[in-house]
Design a protein around this motif. Structure first.
Motif, PDB file in Angstrom:
ATOM      1  N   GLY A 140       2.832   1.749  -3.042  1.00 43.42           N
ATOM      2  CA  GLY A 140       3.225   0.723  -4.022  1.00 43.42           C
ATOM      3  C   GLY A 140       2.724  -0.653  -3.574  1.00 43.42           C
ATOM      4  N   GLY A 141       3.301  -1.691  -4.193  1.00 40.56           N
ATOM      5  CA  GLY A 141       2.836  -3.067  -3.970  1.00 40.56           C
ATOM      6  C   GLY A 141       2.827  -3.505  -2.510  1.00 40.56           C
ATOM      7  N   VAL A 142       3.940  -3.295  -1.810  1.00 37.73           N
ATOM      8  CA  VAL A 142       4.026  -3.780  -0.417  1.00 37.73           C
ATOM      9  C   VAL A 142       3.116  -2.959   0.493  1.00 37.73           C
ATOM     10  CG1 VAL A 142       5.620  -4.487   1.391  1.00 37.73           C
ATOM     11  CG2 VAL A 142       6.479  -4.085  -0.896  1.00 37.73           C
ATOM     12  N   SER A 143       3.065  -1.643   0.253  1.00 35.49           N
ATOM     13  CA  SER A 143       2.209  -0.772   1.073  1.00 35.49           C
ATOM     14  C   SER A 143       0.752  -1.209   0.933  1.00 35.49           C
ATOM     15  CB  SER A 143       2.327   0.677   0.619  1.00 35.49           C
ATOM     16  OG  SER A 143       3.646   1.113   0.770  1.00 35.49           O
ATOM     17  N   ARG A 144       0.383  -1.542  -0.283  1.00 33.33           N
ATOM     18  CA  ARG A 144      -0.987  -1.970  -0.547  1.00 33.33           C
ATOM     19  C   ARG A 144      -1.322  -3.225   0.269  1.00 33.33           C
ATOM     20  NH1 ARG A 144      -4.310  -2.321  -5.415  1.00 33.33           N
ATOM     21  NH2 ARG A 144      -3.005  -0.633  -6.146  1.00 33.33           N
ATOM     22  N   VAL A 145      -0.387  -4.190   0.289  1.00 33.06           N
ATOM     23  CA  VAL A 145      -0.581  -5.432   1.043  1.00 33.06           C
ATOM     24  C   VAL A 145      -0.745  -5.117   2.532  1.00 33.06           C
ATOM     25  CG1 VAL A 145       0.711  -7.464   1.861  1.00 33.06           C
ATOM     26  CG2 VAL A 145       0.630  -6.936  -0.587  1.00 33.06           C
ATOM     27  N   LYS A 166      -1.606   9.810  -5.058  1.00 37.78           N
ATOM     28  CA  LYS A 166      -1.447   8.347  -5.177  1.00 37.78           C
ATOM     29  C   LYS A 166      -1.978   7.649  -3.927  1.00 37.78           C
ATOM     30  CE  LYS A 166       2.354   8.073  -8.442  1.00 37.78           C
ATOM     31  NZ  LYS A 166       3.747   7.731  -8.642  1.00 37.78           N
ATOM     32  N   ALA A 167      -1.729   8.279  -2.776  1.00 38.55           N
ATOM     33  CA  ALA A 167      -2.236   7.716  -1.518  1.00 38.55           C
ATOM     34  C   ALA A 167      -3.761   7.648  -1.574  1.00 38.55           C
ATOM     35  CB  ALA A 167      -1.777   8.572  -0.342  1.00 38.55           C
ATOM     36  N   LYS A 168      -4.353   8.708  -2.144  1.00 39.79           N
ATOM     37  CA  LYS A 168      -5.809   8.789  -2.232  1.00 39.79           C
ATOM     38  C   LYS A 168      -6.354   7.686  -3.154  1.00 39.79           C
ATOM     39  CE  LYS A 168      -9.156  12.507  -2.838  1.00 39.79           C
ATOM     40  NZ  LYS A 168      -9.260  13.916  -3.207  1.00 39.79           N
ATOM     41  N   ALA A 169      -5.636   7.458  -4.257  1.00 40.08           N
ATOM     42  CA  ALA A 169      -6.074   6.426  -5.206  1.00 40.08           C
ATOM     43  C   ALA A 169      -6.079   5.060  -4.515  1.00 40.08           C
ATOM     44  CB  ALA A 169      -5.152   6.404  -6.417  1.00 40.08           C
ATOM     45  N   LEU A 170      -5.049   4.790  -3.712  1.00 40.05           N
ATOM     46  CA  LEU A 170      -4.995   3.509  -2.995  1.00 40.05           C
ATOM     47  C   LEU A 170      -6.124   3.440  -1.963  1.00 40.05           C
ATOM     48  CD1 LEU A 170      -3.673   0.806  -2.312  1.00 40.05           C
ATOM     49  CD2 LEU A 170      -2.049   2.017  -0.844  1.00 40.05           C
TER      50      LEU A 170
END
Ligand SMILES: Nc1ncnc2c1ncn2[C@@H]1O[C@H](COP(=O)(O)OP(=O)(O)O)[C@@H](O)[C@H]1O
Ligand SMILES: O=C(O)C1=C[C@@H](OP(=O)(O)O)[C@@H](O)[C@H](O)C1
Ligand SMILES: [Mg+2]
Length: 459
Positions: A140-145, A166-170
């Motif tokens: 999600g947002g914080v993980s992405r940061v 979802k992890a793969k998409a990020l």
């Protein structure tokens, strides 16, 4: 302070004004936090939160450009706000997330200070991720940061979570922004033993579902655990950290992202000491709230052996929490008009204990205070029951050698008079079991500030 859209429309600024937009917004700490930062840098400004539903963001941004010097944004506006900005900085662009806006020369410029809050937290803890394996839980947002920052400074990043698609998409997205970065996905069960850094960006473990955790165990090599969650202050994943690992919750990240927002608005540079002080004030506020909501109590009561620091730490703790402090030995001496040593001499230990029990009954109904007990005050179950009525009982688990040091020059404690180290050690060992079994929590630490932090973390 939280304004509705209607109140925001009617608001007439008298001072430089800054605001947070979010929806829902009821639990935000930002107004309190920014007020502390303004005070630390001598600024006379207003900061409030506005409950802005998604459909009102356009209007809210228009009003803000007229009335505010800058903004912070939280869920659900961090992406949507791009439509109303004239420019954004690089990290905000790559992350697709703006949490800070500065209105300057008729333009609205967007920044992401969440990433600075995270990088600043690592720096504060002396963590250099370069070359290390870092696991990021969530996408999600914080993980992405956090994943973006870790990859950007040369960590080997592994994104994990229940939904690996979802992890793969990020991962794919971040690889697009940071083509040089070492970044991949990994099921939680296959994390390498050599993983050193574990960060959590999921809400798992957050109040009220505090047993939640994104990982059931941590890789053996873990040396640092960072959890973006700060309620509770010690989350389940932080508790899973190996004994020698450092842990850090998200409160520092919150403080630092706000401090960096003020740096953008005013150019203010904050001293580390004032940030630490503000962090402790917020942690204290959180502890007070948790004491009420989770335990239904409002006092913190300290027990432990003579010289364990109850009086000294209790006084400082009360100052940090801005509440009343009661030292039961002082209370008792004042009530009797005599020194404890004289009471012991006149009526013996049992006589003293009877007075102690009367005092426990007299104090039990007090609220919103820190109470330091005498070392023997929990020997009678009746007293413990009194103190626990409104209080969480915390044992200061100070090692014996420390107590000997603390009391080396003391002559006021009757039970210690003469050359009694051996007897005192016996008494210490006997009592320790009692403290551990009657207290709700036991805490330890070396420096006083560290012990106060442990008390906050224990609540
Ligand atoms: N963590 C600590 N670091 C340094 N000095 C301490 C610490 N804890 C206690 N002391 C010192 O030890 C002495 C005894 O502490 P006190 O608070 O009176 O203990 P208690 O009330 O538990 O008997 C005081 O001089 C205090 O300053
Ligand atoms: O341990 C004890 O039995 C006692 C501890 C003292 O308080 P401190 O723990 O603050 O020294 C004081 O109440 C009295 O001397 C008895
Ligand atoms: Mg004392």
């Amino acid at each position: 302070m939280i304004l509705t859209m209607e109140e925001f429309r009617a608001y007439q600024p008298e001072k430089p004004t800054f605001a947070l937009f979010g929806h829902p917004i009821a639990h935000t700490m930002s107004p309190e936090l920014h007020a502390l930062l303004f005070a630390a840098s001598g600024k006379d400004c207003t900061y409030f939160a506005v409950d802005v539903p998604p459909e009102d963001l356009a209007e809210a941004m228009q009003i803000a450009s007229e009335k505010c010097g800058g903004l912070n944004l939280t869920i659900p506006h961090k992406k949507a706000v791009f439509d109303y900005l004239d420019a954004v900085d690089e990290a905000a662009r790559d992350l697709g997330s703006v949490n800070t806006v500065h209105f300057r020369d008729g333009k609205a410029i967007g920044y992401n200070t969440d990433i600075l809050g995270f990088s600043g937290s690592l720096e504060f803890d002396g963590i250099d991720p370069k070359g290390k394996i870092a696991v990021v839980c969530g996408y999600g947002g914080v993980s992405r940061v956090m994943a973006y920052h870790l990859a950007n400074v040369g960590a080997k990043v592994l994104i994990t979570g229940r939904n690996l698609a979802k992890a793969k998409a990020l991962r794919n997205e971040l690889r697009g922004y940071l083509p040089e970065a070492d970044i991949d996905i990994m099921p939680a069960t296959q994390l390498p033993r050599a993983t050193e850094i574990v960060v959590n960006g999921t809400p798992l473990g957050m109040y009220p579902h505090e047993d939640g955790t994104p990982l059931d165990k941590l890789p053996v090599g873990t040396t640092y655990v960072f959890d973006a969650v700060y309620n509770p202050p010690l989350t389940t994943i932080m508790r899973l950290a190996p004994g020698n690992a450092k842990t850090r919750n998200g409160l520092l990240m919150l403080v630092l992202q706000a401090a960096y927002a003020q740096t953008i608005w005013f150019g203010t540079q904050f001293e580390q000491a004032s940030l630490t002080r503000i962090l402790r004030l917020l942690a204290g506020d959180m502890a007070k709230k948790r004491l009420k909501t989770i335990y239904g109590k409002s006092n913190i009561v300290l027990c432990g052996f003579m010289g364990s620091g109850k009086t000294t730490i209790g006084r400082k703790l009360a100052r940090a929490l801005q509440c009343e402090f009661i030292d039961m030995d002082d209370y008792l001496e004042e009530r009797e008009g005599k020194k404890i040593s004289d009471i012991f001499a006149e009526v013996g230990e049992e006589g003293f204990r009877d007075i102690e029990t009367r005092c426990a009954h007299e104090i039990a109904d007090k609220t919103d205070c820190v109470i330091a007990l005498g070392g023997g005050a929990v020997l009678r179950a009746e007293n413990v029951e009194q103190y626990k009525k409104n209080g969480l009982l915390i044992h200061l688990n100070t090692p014996f050698y420390r107590i000997v040091q603390n009391l080396s020059r003391d002559t006021s404690r009757p039970l210690l008079q003469g050359d009694k180290e051996k007897q005192t050690r016996l008494l210490y060992n006997r009592r320790k079991r009692i403290y551990v079994s009657c207290a709700d929590r036991s805490v330890s630490g070396t420096r006083i500030s560290e012990i106060i932090d442990s008390i906050f973390n224990a609540i």
